[in-house]
Structure formats: C-alpha cells, structure tokens
Scaffold this active site. Structure first.
Site, PDB file in Angstrom:
ATOM      1  N   PRO A  45       0.941  -1.118   0.322  1.00 11.72           N
ATOM      2  CA  PRO A  45       0.040  -0.109   0.176  1.00 11.72           C
ATOM      3  C   PRO A  45       0.638   1.344  -0.036  1.00 11.72           C
ATOM      4  CG  PRO A  45      -0.173  -0.842   2.226  1.00 11.72           C
ATOM      5  CD  PRO A  45       0.534  -1.741   0.932  1.00 11.72           C
ATOM      6  N   ASP A  46       0.409   1.776  -0.675  1.00 11.82           N
ATOM      7  CA  ASP A  46       1.474   3.142  -0.477  1.00 11.82           C
ATOM      8  C   ASP A  46       0.561   4.247   0.951  1.00 11.82           C
ATOM      9  OD1 ASP A  46      -0.723   5.425  -2.964  1.00 11.82           O
ATOM     10  OD2 ASP A  46      -1.467   4.685  -1.062  1.00 11.82           O
ATOM     11  N   ARG A  48      -0.819   7.492   1.472  1.00 10.46           N
ATOM     12  CA  ARG A  48      -1.794   8.701   1.318  1.00 10.46           C
ATOM     13  C   ARG A  48      -3.251   8.357   0.735  1.00 10.46           C
ATOM     14  NH1 ARG A  48       2.802  10.429   2.165  1.00 10.46           N
ATOM     15  NH2 ARG A  48       3.661  11.295   4.105  1.00 10.46           N
ATOM     16  N   GLN A 118      12.068   7.386  -2.889  1.00 11.88           N
ATOM     17  CA  GLN A 118      11.618   7.663  -1.353  1.00 11.88           C
ATOM     18  C   GLN A 118      11.154   6.155  -0.588  1.00 11.88           C
ATOM     19  OE1 GLN A 118       8.958  11.283  -0.781  1.00 11.88           O
ATOM     20  NE2 GLN A 118       8.479  10.473  -2.679  1.00 11.88           N
ATOM     21  N   ASN A 119      11.184   5.059  -1.724  1.00 13.21           N
ATOM     22  CA  ASN A 119      10.497   3.854  -0.989  1.00 13.21           C
ATOM     23  C   ASN A 119      11.617   3.024   0.291  1.00 13.21           C
ATOM     24  OD1 ASN A 119       8.194   4.538  -2.521  1.00 13.21           O
ATOM     25  ND2 ASN A 119       9.113   2.893  -3.701  1.00 13.21           N
ATOM     26  N   ILE A 120      11.324   2.353   0.739  1.00 19.29           N
ATOM     27  CA  ILE A 120      12.202   1.577   1.195  1.00 19.29           C
ATOM     28  C   ILE A 120      11.586   0.068   1.290  1.00 19.29           C
ATOM     29  CG2 ILE A 120      11.741   3.663   3.650  1.00 19.29           C
ATOM     30  CD1 ILE A 120       9.656   1.477   4.850  1.00 19.29           C
ATOM     31  N   ASP A 121      10.806  -0.364   0.009  1.00 18.38           N
ATOM     32  CA  ASP A 121      10.763  -2.055  -0.113  1.00 18.38           C
ATOM     33  C   ASP A 121      12.158  -2.729  -0.307  1.00 18.38           C
ATOM     34  OD1 ASP A 121       8.404  -0.465  -2.347  1.00 18.38           O
ATOM     35  OD2 ASP A 121      10.509  -0.572  -2.891  1.00 18.38           O
ATOM     36  N   HIS A 138      15.638   7.780   1.839  1.00 17.66           N
ATOM     37  CA  HIS A 138      14.577   7.705   2.932  1.00 17.66           C
ATOM     38  C   HIS A 138      14.917   6.128   3.258  1.00 17.66           C
ATOM     39  CE1 HIS A 138      10.809  10.507   2.069  1.00 17.66           C
ATOM     40  NE2 HIS A 138      11.556  11.168   2.440  1.00 17.66           N
ATOM     41  N   CYS A 146      21.252   0.443  17.073  1.00 17.08           N
ATOM     42  CA  CYS A 146      20.288   1.439  18.522  1.00 17.08           C
ATOM     43  C   CYS A 146      20.451   3.232  18.098  1.00 17.08           C
ATOM     44  CB  CYS A 146      21.483   1.360  19.665  1.00 17.08           C
ATOM     45  SG  CYS A 146      20.536   2.073  20.801  1.00 17.08           S
ATOM     46  N   CYS A 170      19.208  -2.936  22.072  1.00 14.89           N
ATOM     47  CA  CYS A 170      20.547  -2.684  21.900  1.00 14.89           C
ATOM     48  C   CYS A 170      21.171  -4.238  22.427  1.00 14.89           C
ATOM     49  CB  CYS A 170      21.139  -1.701  22.248  1.00 14.89           C
ATOM     50  SG  CYS A 170      23.125  -0.824  21.913  1.00 14.89           S
ATOM     51  N   GLY A 211       4.124   8.062  -9.269  1.00 12.71           N
ATOM     52  CA  GLY A 211       4.136   7.807  -8.163  1.00 12.71           C
ATOM     53  C   GLY A 211       3.986   8.384  -6.229  1.00 12.71           C
ATOM     54  N   ASN A 236       1.298   9.720 -12.969  1.00 16.83           N
ATOM     55  CA  ASN A 236       0.869   9.505 -11.714  1.00 16.83           C
ATOM     56  C   ASN A 236      -0.979  10.001 -11.850  1.00 16.83           C
ATOM     57  OD1 ASN A 236       2.469   9.318  -8.411  1.00 16.83           O
ATOM     58  ND2 ASN A 236       0.471  11.447  -7.901  1.00 16.83           N
TER      59      ASN A 236
END
Ligand code: APR
Length: 280
Positions: A45-46, A48, A118-121, A138, A146, A170, A211, A236
């Site tokens: 899922p995005d 927003r 910006q994606n972390i996937d 991101h 830690c 930690c 996107g 988009n």
C-alpha cells in the site's frame, strides 16, 4: 496538426515528443524520482491514497495520528506500533513492478543519471538496478542500529524480531537502547547520500517523476532543481507538487504501469520491457 492526421490525444502527442527526445539522443541523462505509488501494483500500500493508503488503515494501532508510526519521538516512547507494522512492510515477499523494470531498462540503455526513491521496499534493487544508481532518500531496511548509541544490530536477530513482532534492544549491556531499521523517521536526518546527490537534477536533460504525492520535504523539492527547459514528466494518478507549472512539464495522469508501457511503446521498447519484467 493538419486536419487529415488521426486526432491524437494530447497525452499521446506529448509522450511521443518525450520518446522523440530519447530516440534522438537529446535525453540521455535522465533523473527518475519515485514514491510508494510505483509499488502499489506489487501489493504494497502507499501512504496517502484515501482508502487503500497505509495511513487510512492504521486505526487498529490507535495512534495519536497515523504518521506517528514513523515518528522518532513516538517510537522512543512506544515502538510496538512500528514493529507491528514492520512485518507487513519488510522486504522479501514482493515482486518488482513493470515500472521498476522500466527504470532498470533506462539504466541498461545508458540513459539513467540517477534514481531518487522514497521507498524502503528495495524493489528497485530486486528489479536489477545497481545500488550506486539509487539514492534511497528515506533509507531502507538493509541495515538496523541502536537509536541511542548507533551500534549496529545483527540482521538475523532483526529478522527474528520482525517475524515475532518483538521489539529488539541494543546488545551493548550498558546501553539497552531501542533498535530501529535505518529507514528515515519523521524528525530524523536523511542519509548523507541524499545531500551529496541532491544537486544532480540540475544536470539532467529529462526528469521522470512517478508514484509520489511530493508531500514530504526535502525530497519534494528535488523537481525544482531541474533546469528550465528540461521536461519534467509526471506519471501519477493525480497532479502533484506543482508539476505542470512549467511550459515543458508533461502530465501523464493515471496508473504508472500503464504510463511506462505507453512511454516504452513510443520509444519502441515495449517488447524488450515486457520480456525484462517477465524475468523478475
Ligand atoms: N499509479 C500511479 N500513481 C499512483 C499509483 C499507481 N498505481 N498508486 C498510488 N499513486 C499515487 C497516489 O495518487 C499519490 O499521489 O502515488 C502517490 C503516493 O503518495 P504517498 O502515498 O504520499 O507516497 P509517497 O509520496 O511515497 O510518500 C512520501 O511519506 O510517510 C512518508 O516516508 C514516507 O516515503 C514516504 C513519504
């Protein structure tokens, strides 16, 4: 357009114009900027989108406000909502989309200057794009540490914590601080790699934005660094970030997988793109 040519839609005419720039070799330093919208068709899922977005579906975590799940101050007091969500976000069980493959195709053709995501996937890497071509603005789940003493945390222990939805601490007994994947939370600095590369859009001869709602700074300011006269193509579902304000801006509003297929077809690359994606 003279009266006997088939009435092309404005969109197809503009995509033709962008494809012509690429085919004529006048666009060979392409900067691509992406957000969660390029991974929605992979099943992630995005943030927003009204009904399907992550922020619309966090009620079960009873947060003060949805974005708190990614706020460092909230995390320090209550890390459990994030670790509840992390299991769903953790890379590994998703396939890159054809949009990820399109970016890789640009790179294989020597046309990609840099991808800012910006994606972390990590789907860009899984699609085959080399790490040095990607600025993960991101951060990503690739590393964890830690939040107090910054001491790195073993990946296998992190995967175990994510699997068990437990909160890792930690390993330095004098510290015992909270461990967090190195994804950028609200209130945290972006990686130095972002600041080292953020002037690159000024060197691009074409910018493709896909996107993203362009709603989070400082990433959202990247398109402004493109030089005047350089086309900025927004692929988009909705118009965002003031793209369309410059005469050379191109709006391709709709699903990004459809948009990249149309652009690839206009460049004569559609078959090559479909074959490449079929192998991911
Ligand atoms: N095709 C085209 N556009 C799409 C698609 C799709 N299949 N799916 C979603 N979109 C569009 C949405 O209309 C929206 O404009 O992609 C955009 C996604 O916007 P966001 O959900 O805000 O995601 P993003 O822009 O990546 O968010 C930025 O916010 O919470 C932080 O750190 C998080 O990196 C994230 C940042």
């Amino acid at each position: 357009v003279d009266e006997n040519t088939p009435t092309q839609t404005l969109e197809s005419r503009t995509l033709e114009a962008v494809a012509k720039l690429i085919k004529d070799g006048r666009a060979s330093q392409i900067v691509v900027m992406t957000g969660a919208g390029i991974s929605t068709s992979a099943g992630i899922p995005d943030f927003r989108s009204p009904d399907t977005g992550l922020y619309a579906n966090l009620a079960r975590l009873n947060l003060p406000q949805a974005e708190a799940v990614f706020e460092i101050s909230y995390f320090r007091n209550n890390p459990l909502p994030f670790y509840t969500l992390a299991q769903e976000l953790y890379p590994g069980n998703y396939r890159p989309t054809i949009t990820h493959s399109f970016i890789n195709l640009l790179h294989n053709k020597g046309l990609l200057l840099k991808l800012f995501t910006q994606n972390i996937d990590c789907l860009e890497r899984e699609a085959g794009l080399p790490g040095e071509m990607i600025v993960e603005a991101h951060g990503s789940f690739a590393r964890q540490s830690c939040i107090e003493c910054k001491c790195p945390y073993p990946h296998d222990l992190m995967q175990k914590a994510i699997r068990e939805k437990s909160v890792p601490h930690c390993l330095q007994d004098s510290c015992n601080g909270l461990v967090k994947p190195e994804i950028v939370f609200f209130g945290e600095q972006l990686p130095t790699q972002f600041f080292m590369n953020k002037a690159l859009p000024a060197e691009a001869d074409l910018c493709i934005i896909m996107g993203t709602s362009l709603s989070v700074q400082p990433f959202a300011s990247l398109p402004q660094f493109c030089s005047e006269g350089v086309p900025r193509v927004l692929i988009n579902q909705e118009q965002v970030g003031g793209i369309g304000s410059r005469t050379d801006d191109v709006l391709v509003l709709g699903d990004c997988d459809d948009g990249v297929r149309k652009l690839a077809e206009a460049c004569g690359w559609l078959e090559e793109l479909e074959e490449m994606w079929a192998k991911t």
